[in-house]
Design an enzyme around this catalytic site. Structure first.
Site, mmCIF file in Angstrom:
data_model
loop_
_atom_site.group_PDB
_atom_site.id
_atom_site.type_symbol
_atom_site.label_atom_id
_atom_site.label_comp_id
_atom_site.label_asym_id
_atom_site.label_seq_id
_atom_site.Cartn_x
_atom_site.Cartn_y
_atom_site.Cartn_z
ATOM 1 N N HIS A 364 44.953 41.158 52.201
ATOM 2 C CA HIS A 364 45.403 41.054 50.815
ATOM 3 C C HIS A 364 44.246 40.791 49.863
ATOM 4 O O HIS A 364 44.442 40.264 48.769
ATOM 5 C CB HIS A 364 46.460 39.951 50.681
ATOM 6 N N CYS A 375 36.346 49.087 33.298
ATOM 7 C CA CYS A 375 35.162 49.866 33.690
ATOM 8 C C CYS A 375 34.827 49.723 35.167
ATOM 9 O O CYS A 375 33.907 50.386 35.653
ATOM 10 C CB CYS A 375 33.959 49.469 32.848
ATOM 11 N N CYS A 399 32.588 45.488 28.387
ATOM 12 C CA CYS A 399 33.764 45.919 27.622
ATOM 13 C C CYS A 399 34.094 44.958 26.481
ATOM 14 O O CYS A 399 35.041 45.195 25.725
ATOM 15 C CB CYS A 399 34.985 46.038 28.551
ATOM 16 N N ARG A 497 53.711 26.125 62.293
ATOM 17 C CA ARG A 497 54.504 24.919 62.089
ATOM 18 C C ARG A 497 55.970 25.162 62.424
ATOM 19 O O ARG A 497 56.646 24.304 62.989
ATOM 20 C CB ARG A 497 54.382 24.448 60.634
#
Length: 562
Positions: A364, A375, A399, A497
């Site tokens: 991820h 950009c 930018c 857990r």
């Protein structure tokens, strides 16, 4: 309406097994498709896996539930997936779970079919309740013997639609259609104190007309099809791998260990997980979002990055620290046993622990780097950490000038300003509030997973000789599907857990991840390269067997079972 010939229709269709090999494309799509009409008792519906349905199911004749629908049920339930040498690895993985060997745990044959009775005085049906062991055995029976024998064993000769409903429940699923559930609840009483088989003679065995409408019966048959396909896509537990000693022996001989980690490996460092009662999503409910996950929604970020940056400081990882569990994985790498560590975490702590980039897949993404959404200028993530801590929008220097033109009153980096300043009339309609904003390279909902994940997993699932899942509930696809991609003969171990009930782990070690890692290292005679090892190596651990292949690990520091 009774269904006296359903088993005959299903059985006859089951005799015509699918002889042609399932194509790689078909099988890969089948793995990733998800059922929309049923949900597992322990898993959200959007995480389900199902085998693709033939066209005949998509256009079911609702006026004839005893004809085409029965045939369709048998057709889908009897599908066999057969791997070939040129199949895609993802296709092989699903096909491999169908094959059986002496290592697979053989299920028990039930004493008889499901029993549903009816009280003739009030017309109320009495349905059975199922234990966890009975549900697991039914799933194993279906996998081991196939749909033909499963239906023949668990269904009586004469049946109505309620038997289909209870067969779905026996497999561990729940019907999602609330209207249908309401109808069933109005005619069925479940006696929680005694089994249906033990009820008095006043209850007669059901052989009367069907209490449900034809359309509802068709719905149940479709749901059963999906339940069967889901079970057929999951693996069976191994019969020769279910103790801690088995795990220790395998660790010594394994050479290509695949490790899948989640938020639980970092909670000992004070980093919250996401989905527990004390997790991150619970802490941000006060923001008033329809879905707490919206803070990681890519489309929302592009239109209003302040939604994310209002809470980004809460998930910002600590720098230069890592847990004993991270070091346990580093130890596997040092011993030449680590094939790959697939982490769902975005904290980048694996790199601090010394896990090399070629052995690490951040499924991820992570905070390690950041990129301008306009950009695409890239920079080290730590350079925007101060902005995040100060609740400021990190802006791209290249930018910035243009952003100031588009947002004359809201060009600065204060969180929330860009979303509220600068009307659409002052800038082109295609210029979003995220113009020139730097975004951490974590994968938001709506974004594709990194290419490295797809490239690596195809090879790794076929090479690994042991799978260890640590600190994860396996609720986010496609990473959660890895357990079903790995060949069925490869042992699978859970360190977490809480139990993960929608997967079939051969061994589950439940407790604090750091404690379990230390206990395993002790038993292996290994040293974890972590500053806390001197304390951990002398720690006393207790293992309590809760079920076959399930152990709760406690210590003097954490004496309570979880």
């Amino acid at each position: 309406m009774t269904i006296p010939h359903m088993k005959y229709a299903v059985s006859k269709t089951s005799e015509n097994k699918v002889s042609n090999t399932v194509s790689p494309t078909q099988d890969k799509d089948a793995i990733r498709k998800q059922p929309d009409d049923i949900i597992n008792n322990d898993e959200p519906s959007h995480k389900k896996i199902k085998v693709a349905q033939p066209d005949s199911l998509r256009e079911t004749n609702t006026t004839d539930p005893l004809g085409h629908t029965k045939a369709a049920l048998g057709e889908v339930a009897s599908m066999e997936l057969k791997p070939t040498n040129d199949m895609d690895p993802l296709a092989v993985s699903a096909a491999s779970v169908v094959s059986m060997s002496n290592d697979v745990l053989k299920p028990e044959t039930p004493k008889g079919p499901i029993i549903i009775s009816k009280n003739p005085s009030n017309g109320i049906f009495y349905g059975p309740s199922f234990t966890k062991r009975e549900s697991l055995n039914a799933r194993m029976f279906l996998k081991y013997y196939g749909a033909h024998k499963f239906l023949d064993t668990y269904l009586p000769e004469d049946l109505n639609s309620l038997y289909i409903y209870y067969l779905i429940k026996l497999l561990g699923f729940e019907v999602k259609d609330q209207a249908l559930i309401g109808t069933i609840n109005s005619i069925v009483h479940i006696n929680s104190q005694e089994r249906v088989q033990d009820l008095g003679s006043a209850i007669s065995v059901t052989n009367v007309e069907d209490p449900l409408a034809k359309k509802q019966t068709v719905r149940l048959i479709k749901d059963l099809q999906r339940a069967i396909n889901k079970v057929l896509c999951t693996r069976l537990r191994l019969s020769n791998f279910f103790t801690i000693d088995h795990f220790i022996q395998k660790l010594h001989t394994a050479r290509k260990i695949l490790v899948l980690t989640g938020a639980g490996v970092s909670t000992s460092l004070g980093i919250p997980d996401f989905r527990s009662s004390e997790g991150f999503y619970s802490k941000i409910k006060h923001l008033g979002l329809d879905d707490p996950q919206d803070v990681f929604n890519y489309n929302i970020f592009m239109h209003d990055p302040s939604v994310f940056y209002n809470i980004a400081n809460m998930v910002l990882p600590p720098e230069k620290i890592y847990s004993p569990l991270h070091s346990f994985i580093k130890m596997l790498q040092m011993k030449g046993k680590l094939l790959r560590n697939y982490t769902q975490n975005i904290d980048n702590l694996e790199s601090y622990a010394g896990i090399s980039t070629d052995k690490l897949v951040q499924c991820h993404g992570s905070f390690a780097t950041a990129t301008c959404v306009t950009c695409h200028w890239n920079l080290p993530g730590e350079r925007i950490f101060n902005k995040i801590r100060n609740l400021e929008l990190p802006l791209c220097p290249y930018c910035y000038k243009k952003r100031r033109e588009y947002f004359p009153e809201g060009y600065n980096n204060k969180v929330g300003v860009a979303a509220s300043q600068g009307s659409m009339s002052e800038r082109p309609p295609y210029i979003l509030n995220s113009y020139g904003v730097l975004k951490p390279d974590i994968t938001f909902f709506g974004e594709a997973l990194p290419n490295k994940f797809h490239k690596s997993i195809r090879e790794d699932i076929l090479e690994c000789d042991l799978l260890i899942c640590i600190g994860t509930s396996l609720k986010v696809a496609p990473v959660s599907e890895i357990v079903n991609m790995v060949p069925s003969h490869v042992p699978q171990v859970l360190i977490n857990r809480d139990p993960v009930k929608h997967a079939e782990f051969d061994l589950s070690l439940l407790g604090y991840c750091d404690d379990i890692a230390a206990m395993v290292a002790q038993k292996c005679g290994w040293t974890i390269p972590h500053k806390k090892w001197n304390d951990l190596k002398n720690k006393n651990f207790k293992c309590q067997e809760k079920d076959k292949g399930v152990y709760v690990v406690t210590s003097d520091e954490h004496p309570k079972t979880l």
